[in-house]
Design a protein around this motif. Structure first.
Motif, PDB file in Angstrom:
ATOM      1  N   ARG A  49      10.871   8.713  34.990  1.00 25.48           N
ATOM      2  CA  ARG A  49       9.411   8.751  34.832  1.00 25.48           C
ATOM      3  C   ARG A  49       8.635   7.970  35.893  1.00 25.48           C
ATOM      4  N   TRP A  57       7.093   7.918  38.670  1.00 29.88           N
ATOM      5  CA  TRP A  57       6.728   8.930  39.661  1.00 29.88           C
ATOM      6  C   TRP A  57       6.154   8.332  40.944  1.00 29.88           C
ATOM      7  N   GLN A  58       5.433   7.197  40.814  1.00 30.98           N
ATOM      8  CA  GLN A  58       4.835   6.645  42.038  1.00 30.98           C
ATOM      9  C   GLN A  58       5.920   6.169  43.017  1.00 30.98           C
ATOM     10  N   ASP A  80       5.063  14.400  31.592  1.00 30.20           N
ATOM     11  CA  ASP A  80       3.776  13.807  31.929  1.00 30.20           C
ATOM     12  C   ASP A  80       3.815  13.206  33.341  1.00 30.20           C
ATOM     13  N   ALA A  81       4.908  12.467  33.614  1.00 28.76           N
ATOM     14  CA  ALA A  81       5.065  11.875  34.946  1.00 28.76           C
ATOM     15  C   ALA A  81       5.140  12.972  36.009  1.00 28.76           C
ATOM     16  N   SER A  86       3.747  15.945  35.956  1.00 27.87           N
ATOM     17  CA  SER A  86       2.465  16.575  36.273  1.00 27.87           C
ATOM     18  C   SER A  86       1.555  15.624  37.049  1.00 27.87           C
ATOM     19  N   ARG A  87       1.634  14.338  36.767  1.00 29.68           N
ATOM     20  CA  ARG A  87       0.865  13.377  37.577  1.00 29.68           C
ATOM     21  C   ARG A  87       1.327  13.390  39.031  1.00 29.68           C
ATOM     22  N   ALA A  88       2.649  13.438  39.201  1.00 30.52           N
ATOM     23  CA  ALA A  88       3.197  13.453  40.570  1.00 30.52           C
ATOM     24  C   ALA A  88       2.738  14.707  41.310  1.00 30.52           C
ATOM     25  N   GLU A 112       0.096  16.429  40.850  1.00 31.20           N
ATOM     26  CA  GLU A 112      -1.332  16.333  41.187  1.00 31.20           C
ATOM     27  C   GLU A 112      -1.556  15.506  42.446  1.00 31.20           C
ATOM     28  N   SER A 113      -0.822  14.400  42.565  1.00 39.73           N
ATOM     29  CA  SER A 113      -1.153  13.475  43.653  1.00 39.73           C
ATOM     30  C   SER A 113      -0.318  13.704  44.915  1.00 39.73           C
ATOM     31  N   TRP A 114       0.735  14.528  44.819  1.00 36.22           N
ATOM     32  CA  TRP A 114       1.609  14.712  45.999  1.00 36.22           C
ATOM     33  C   TRP A 114       1.566  16.176  46.397  1.00 36.22           C
TER      34      TRP A 114
END
Ligand code: NAD
Ligand code: MG
Length: 385
Positions: free
Chosen positions: A39, A41-42, A62-63, A65-67, A69-71
């Motif tokens: 998880r 992701w950053q 969840d991790a 989809s965040r990744a 979005e930002s990558w």
């Protein structure tokens, strides 16, 4: 120029994963074709960006989809299926499985099933499904290269020996932070004390396994499968300096020992590079300064996990899978402050007693045994809390 090996690192944000990335560095030898994490992701995206890796997998949805979005400069695969796709579709020549726990079994099976060589830190894969995993590797011709200091040591020692010359294998244990304590003294030990390993710096789960000696029990099972040696010929020896990692005893009575710094980069490098020893930025051992190497038997009264692991190993079938699942649940509960240290062995013993071992016909049997064992172990934890 020789073509670079395509390397996929699973669990790259963990202790082994990060050390593997250190070794691979900007080396000419490997092309990194993928990374994964549960998880975080950053950290994962940062690793991928720095190394120019274009595909990653995150098990947590969840991790993932965040990744995503930002990558934008690469692809993010999601969930356990994403992890399997990463293995299947990356065209890797070598997969390093540095996941923790039985979650590592799926990727192990996928890599070996595809005939991809596997550098295996995830010892739980072999504990849970050793028989089936080794049969699969044999069928596809993929190699399993151990990334555990004791097993890398044994692998290196055994590679110089003719068939039939080796009579016994020994793996060493530091004894962990509680070496020398009696069982009743272990009732009150804290999570913080259990995490303070005297010689190795590792992820949380294996650090607790080292404190209970379950890690050594898991490693006996790992050695049995990797080297095809019966359990009665695999010994455990406590060696607090953690400089000798493995020994083999030959027919003529000689013993060969592998000495190395307590630094996992040595074992990781051996798995990745094979017999060609490469330069690592590690201080060599000064034996004159060390002075004495000492040895003692393991105390199975104070540390019953070692005995439980041996019993499950000999019972065979699904028993090691049940042992492992109960241990994962119990260690998790201990780390969360929901179970005392001595409760770990009790939860495992109760779970093993409640589930009759079944023969291993297929991987599905294992997934079912793992699920049931977790359920029972959870109830055992609640009963002890
Ligand atoms: P760790 O907890 O530091 O890292 C585990 C990695 O796997 C992380 O990248 C994490 O994101 C990922 N992960 C965790 N749970 C996951 C799940 N359910 N699904 C997918 N990914 C998941 O662990 P570690 O200490 O690096 O240990 C990894 C493996 O190597 C373990 O099997 C351990 O026994 C073995 N090992 C570790 C050491 C060591 O020095 N750390 C030494 C010998 C063997
Ligand atoms: Mg080890």
């Amino acid at each position: 120029m020789e073509q670079r090996k395509r390397l996929l690192i699973l669990g790259s944000t963990g202790s082994i994963g990060k050390q593997a990335l250190d070794i691979v560095g900007e080396g000419e030898e490997f092309e990194l074709v993928g990374l994964s994490a549960e998880r975080s992701w950053q950290a994962l995206i940062e690793q991928a960006s720095i190394r120019g890796v274009e595909r990653v997998a995150l098990v947590d949805l969840d991790a993932a989809s965040r990744a995503a979005e930002s990558w934008t400069s690469g692809e993010v695969l999601a969930g356990p299926e994403g992890l399997v796709r990463l293995v299947l579709e990356s065209g890797a020549d070598l997969v390093l499985n540095a996941l923790v726990g039985s979650a590592g079994l799926g990727p192990t099976v996928t890599a070996l099933g595809e005939g991809i060589d596997l550098a295996l830190a995830n010892k739980e894969s072999l504990v849970v499904g050793g028989e089936l995993v080794c049969r699969l590797a044999e069928a596809t011709g993929a190699a399993i290269l151990p990334v555990d200091s004791e097993h890398a040591a044994l692998h290196q020692l055994l590679s110089g020996q003719g068939a039939g010359c080796v009579q016994r294998l020994t793996i060493t244990a530091s004894g962990g932070p509680f070496r020398g304590l009696r069982r009743e003294q272990l009732d009150q030990v804290s999570v913080e004390q259990a995490l303070a390993h005297p010689t190795w710096s590792m992820g949380g789960k294996i650090t607790i396994d080292s404190a209970t000696l379950m890690n050594k029990g898991l490693e006996v099972i790992e050695a049995h499968h990797l080297f095809g040696v019966p359990y009665e010929r695999i010994d455990v020896l406590v060696h607090p300096q953690s400089l000798i990692h493995g020994l083999i005893q030959l027919a003529d009575g000689a013993m060969l020992a592998h000495i190395g710094p307590p630094d996992m980069r040595v074992a990781i490098s051996y798995a990745l590079h094979g017999a060609e020893s490469v330069q690592l930025p590690i201080e060599p051992i000064d034996l004159a300064r060390v002075g004495a190497l000492t040895f003692e038997p393991a105390d199975e009264d104070a540390f019953p996990c070692l005995r439980l692991a041996r019993e499950a190993a000999v019972a065979g079938g699904t028993a090691p899978c049940v042992l492992n699942a109960a241990n994962e649940v119990a260690v998790h509960a201990f780390l969360a402050g929901r179970l005392p240290f001595n409760g770990i062995a009790r939860v495992i013993e109760e779970t093993l007693q409640a589930i009759e071992p079944e023969p291993l016909r297929a991987f599905e049997v294992l997934y079912e045994a793992d699920r049931r064992a977790r359920e029972l172990a959870f109830s055992a934890v609640s009963a002890l809390a």
